[in-house]
Structures are given as structure tokens and as C-alpha cells.
Scaffold this motif. Structure first.
Motif, mmCIF file in Angstrom:
data_model
loop_
_atom_site.group_PDB
_atom_site.id
_atom_site.type_symbol
_atom_site.label_atom_id
_atom_site.label_comp_id
_atom_site.label_asym_id
_atom_site.label_seq_id
_atom_site.Cartn_x
_atom_site.Cartn_y
_atom_site.Cartn_z
ATOM 1 N N VAL A 80 -2.490 8.972 9.740
ATOM 2 C CA VAL A 80 -3.732 8.862 10.515
ATOM 3 C C VAL A 80 -3.667 9.788 11.723
ATOM 4 C CG1 VAL A 80 -5.205 7.310 11.862
ATOM 5 C CG2 VAL A 80 -4.145 6.496 9.744
ATOM 6 N N LYS A 81 -2.549 9.796 12.414
ATOM 7 C CA LYS A 81 -2.418 10.653 13.595
ATOM 8 C C LYS A 81 -2.490 12.133 13.210
ATOM 9 C CE LYS A 81 -2.248 7.439 16.614
ATOM 10 N NZ LYS A 81 -2.869 6.451 15.714
ATOM 11 N N ALA A 82 -1.953 12.494 12.051
ATOM 12 C CA ALA A 82 -2.023 13.879 11.600
ATOM 13 C C ALA A 82 -3.464 14.299 11.313
ATOM 14 C CB ALA A 82 -1.163 14.069 10.352
ATOM 15 N N HIS A 83 -4.309 13.349 10.943
ATOM 16 C CA HIS A 83 -5.725 13.630 10.690
ATOM 17 C C HIS A 83 -6.418 14.085 11.961
ATOM 18 C CE1 HIS A 83 -10.027 12.407 10.230
ATOM 19 N NE2 HIS A 83 -9.863 12.827 8.979
ATOM 20 N N LEU A 97 0.846 -1.186 0.000
ATOM 21 C CA LEU A 97 0.000 0.000 0.000
ATOM 22 C C LEU A 97 0.886 1.242 0.000
ATOM 23 C CD1 LEU A 97 -2.548 -1.169 2.718
ATOM 24 C CD2 LEU A 97 -3.035 -0.949 0.263
ATOM 25 N N ASN A 98 0.459 2.261 -0.716
ATOM 26 C CA ASN A 98 1.221 3.501 -0.801
ATOM 27 C C ASN A 98 0.759 4.459 0.297
ATOM 28 O OD1 ASN A 98 2.554 5.838 -1.434
ATOM 29 N ND2 ASN A 98 1.921 5.899 -3.569
ATOM 30 N N SER A 118 4.344 4.536 8.603
ATOM 31 C CA SER A 118 4.080 5.733 7.799
ATOM 32 C C SER A 118 2.584 5.991 7.659
ATOM 33 C CB SER A 118 4.721 5.589 6.413
ATOM 34 O OG SER A 118 6.125 5.561 6.508
ATOM 35 N N ILE A 119 1.823 4.950 7.404
ATOM 36 C CA ILE A 119 0.364 5.126 7.289
ATOM 37 C C ILE A 119 -0.203 5.641 8.606
ATOM 38 C CG2 ILE A 119 -1.824 3.913 6.937
ATOM 39 C CD1 ILE A 119 -0.270 2.025 5.015
ATOM 40 N N ARG A 174 -2.384 9.586 2.881
ATOM 41 C CA ARG A 174 -2.186 10.995 3.224
ATOM 42 C C ARG A 174 -3.121 11.879 2.428
ATOM 43 N NH1 ARG A 174 -0.106 15.290 1.156
ATOM 44 N NH2 ARG A 174 0.721 14.180 -0.680
ATOM 45 N N ILE A 175 -3.197 11.635 1.131
ATOM 46 C CA ILE A 175 -4.038 12.461 0.260
ATOM 47 C C ILE A 175 -5.502 12.366 0.678
ATOM 48 C CG2 ILE A 175 -4.901 12.691 -2.099
ATOM 49 C CD1 ILE A 175 -2.051 11.792 -3.017
#
Length: 384
Positions: free
Chosen positions: A157-160, A115-116, A152-153, A121-122
Motif C-alpha cells: 500500500v505504501k509503495a502505491h 490473504l496473499n 507485507s500488505i 501488490r499486483i
């Protein structure tokens, strides 16, 4: 020769003799003080393995039971979720989420590719109204041998700020580093027949405080999989329903073995076996299915060219009593999968590689010199 079958699949995995002997004990009362003491000990052991001070709840069921519980205890009807899908078990997450009427947005990658994280993020940054309530992913995709970039994923999620992360760690927990508290993972699901080195029948859900806050709002239907009941009884070293008593005996024995080995040593062993297996397959002349740099420490998927992978599996099983896993869905006959998860040692890797080479020779399909795979595996095991 009977009773000699060696499991080199990603589950069920081989079970140590001391664990089997522990299971052979007479059952005891599940409300007894003796059983409560076992629950108390295994709770501490599970927190050690999960690298968390939070709850690790034990269910009688397979890893899919933990996955379902992980969704229905933190989400509500109509909630929007992102589901990562790059293999059979990513697809399963999508199906479970849809079965409960969630608004599912699928983040896809081709089977064999990771998974990218940028796709997540986008999607998360575009969600200005904070409608996304969870991101649901498989860490180690068992069907393809791909390890997704959970760290990284999770950072995206935490930034959301609003969404939870719900993780299928069924074939990664106990094989590679999943530091739940350090990464602030919200819900992590796993199953006993993988890195835990015990038979199928138990599943585990680790829940953080953000997840428990979401639990208070969740309105999806639940009864047996209501984790609030398990949390309440776990505080009293008990279980809300009849637990799998003898599997608890096995769990305690296996976790004692794991603690004696140590987390870093466990992770290093799995990485060494992944490296040796990949080196061997490439030396034989067989292609790896997972994209370069994305291989899982639990399992290696191999894509032989010009020969049915099922024929290789058949010869390896019938002639050498070693069971390899086959391809799933459209990969049937296209790949075979070598499990190097749980109670696996260097000898098992060498034996499996030798059996694959011998099977290819028997089938008249050995692309390179006989013994090249064993030599490469031995060198890799020595160097790592």
C-alpha cells in the motif's frame, strides 16, 4: 453450579475483578473536570497501547461502529477500494463499503487461508492512474483463527503512494504487535470487548495524518460517527456526545493493568497460549482449521472430523461451564473456536483443553489417549 461460566471465546472476553469494581462506581458528570482528567489519562494510555503519537478516538459502539467510521471519514462517493475477504469479518468490510456506494474490488482467499500479499501488490501496481483510494483488511480474522500478513500488505500500500490502509484490528490490538507509527498505518479500528479486557460498548479509531488529510476531502454522510468532532473534543479531554462513563472507568483500570504487564509480555503471553492450544489440539487428534503458520494469537479454530462441533461445545458448556465459540455461516457444526484473548492465564488454557478431552470421551469420540492434550499444553506452556 450457577454463575461459574468461563468465557473462552474471542469476545466478550473475561473481565478482571478490579475492572468490574471500577465499573461499579457511581457515574460522574461527563463535562466535569474529574471526567476530563480520566479522558486525559486514558488518551495517553491508548496511545501507548496503539504505539502511536496520533489520535486514538473513543466511540460508544461496537467494533463495527469503528469499522464504519474508519471508512466514511476518509473516503468519498464512488471511490475505488480493495477489500480483503477471507472470512466473516472480511465479508463485513465488503458489505459496509458497498453500503456507502464505494467501488469495491474484492481480494479473496479461502476461509482458513491467509490473504496473499502478492494479490494486493499486483492490483496496486496495475493501478497506474491511482484510482484506488484505500485498502481495507481484517488483521486477525475472528471467524477462522487466521492472522493476515498486515505488514507485507501495508508495504505494498505504501509503495502505491495514494491509497490509505484501513485495518480491522478488533482481535489483534492488545494480542499481537500492531506498531501503528512504525508501520505508518492510516486507520486502525478496535473494540473494547477483546484484548482491552472490558465489556462491550466502546470502540476505538486511531488515525494518522494521511487519514486526516483524506478526511478533509471525504463527502460520505456522517454525523454521530464524524471523527472530526471527536478529534476536536479530544483536544479538550472531552467527547462530542454523551460518553459511556462507567466504561471509561473500566478502560482506565484495564489499561493500567496492561501497562504494568508491558507490551512485550502481553504479546508473548498470547503467543504462548496460541502455541499451547494448537499443540494440545494436535495431540488430542483434532485438526486446526487455519492454514499452517497463519494462526492468530487471539483464537484457535478447530475442525473435528466425524463429529458435530456443536455437540462438543454443548458438552463443554453444560458439563464444565466453559463457553467455546461455534463456527459461523457454513462453518457451523464444522469448527469450534477457542478464544485465548485478553484476561486469560495458563490455568484457563489447561482447563479448556481438559474439558474438551473429557467432552470427547463422553461423546465416545476421543481419537487419542485421554490426557494427551493436557500433557501437550503443559509442556508447551513450560517451554515457551
Amino acid at each position: 453450579m450457577q454463575d461459574k461460566l468461563s468465557l473462552m471465546i474471542p469476545g466478550p472476553t473475561p473481565v478482571p475483578e478490579r475492572v468490574l469494581l471500577a465499573m461499579a462506581r457511581h457515574p460522574i458528570g461527563h463535562r466535569s473536570a474529574e471526567f476530563q482528567a480520566i479522558v486525559a489519562r486514558t488518551t495517553e494510555q491508548l496511545q501507548w497501547l496503539h504505539q502511536t503519537s496520533n489520535n486514538v478516538l473513543v466511540l460508544a459502539g461496537s467494533g463495527t461502529a469503528a469499522m464504519e467510521a474508519g471508512i466514511i471519514n476518509v473516503l468519498s462517493k464512488g471511490d475505488r477500494v480493495l477489500c480483503g475477504d477471507n472470512g466473516k469479518f472480511g465479508e463485513r468490510w465488503v458489505k459496509v463499503a458497498q453500503a456507502y456506494g464505494l467501488d469495491v474490488q474484492v481480494i479473496k482467499a479461502e476461509w482458513g487461508s491467509p490473504l496473499n500479499p502478492e494479490d494486493f501488490r499486483i492490483a496496486l501496481e496495475a493501478d497506474s492512474n491511482k484510482k484506488i483510494k484505500a485498502v481495507i483488511i481484517t488483521h486477525s480474522e475472528t471467524s477462522t483463527g487466521v492472522l493476515n500478513d498486515l505488514e507485507s500488505i501495508n508495504n505494498h500500500v505504501k509503495a502505491h503512494g495514494e491509497a490509505l490502509i484501513v485495518v480491522d484490528a478488533v482481535t489483534s490490538l492488545g494480542a499481537c504487535n500492531v506498531p501503528i507509527d512504525q508501520w505508518a498505518l492510516d486507520v486502525v479500528c478496535s473494540g473494547s470487548q477483546k484484548g482491552y479486557m472490558i465489556p462491550p460498548g466502546l470502540s476505538f479509531v486511531a488515525m494518522g495524518e494521511r487519514a486526516w488529510n483524506a478526511y478533509k476531502r471525504s463527502d460520505l454522510p456522517k454525523f454521530y460517527l464524524d471523527l472530526g468532532k471527536y478529534r476536536k473534543s479530544a483536544a479538550e479531554n472531552s467527547n462530542p456526545f454523551t460518553p459511556a462513563i462507567n466504561l471509561y472507568f473500566a478502560l482506565e483500570a484495564s489499561l493500567e493493568m496492561m501497562q504494568k504487564e508491558g507490551l512485550e509480555a502481553i504479546f508473548a503471553r498470547h503467543e504462548r497460549h496460541r502455541f499451547a492450544t494448537c499443540a494440545a489440539m494436535e495431540a488430542i487428534g483434532l485438526s486446526l482449521y487455519a492454514a499452517s503458520g497463519s494462526g492468530s494469537p487471539a483464537i484457535t479454530a478447530v475442525a473435528p472430523k466425524g463429529i458435530d462441533a456443536e455437540l462438543i461445545r454443548k458438552v463443554v458448556k453444560n458439563r464444565f461451564q466453559i463457553l467455546l465459540a461455534g463456527g459461523q455461516d457454513h462453518l457451523k457444526g464444522e469448527v469450534f473456536r477457542i478464544g485465548h484473548l485478553g484476561f486469560v492465564c495458563d490455568r484457563d488454557i489447561l482447563c479448556a483443553v481438559a474439558a474438551i478431552e473429557a467432552a470427547l470421551m463422553e461423546l465416545g469420540a476421543a481419537p487419542n489417549q485421554m490426557g494427551a492434550g493436557v500433557a501437550a499444553a503443559a509442556a508447551a506452556l513450560r517451554s515457551v
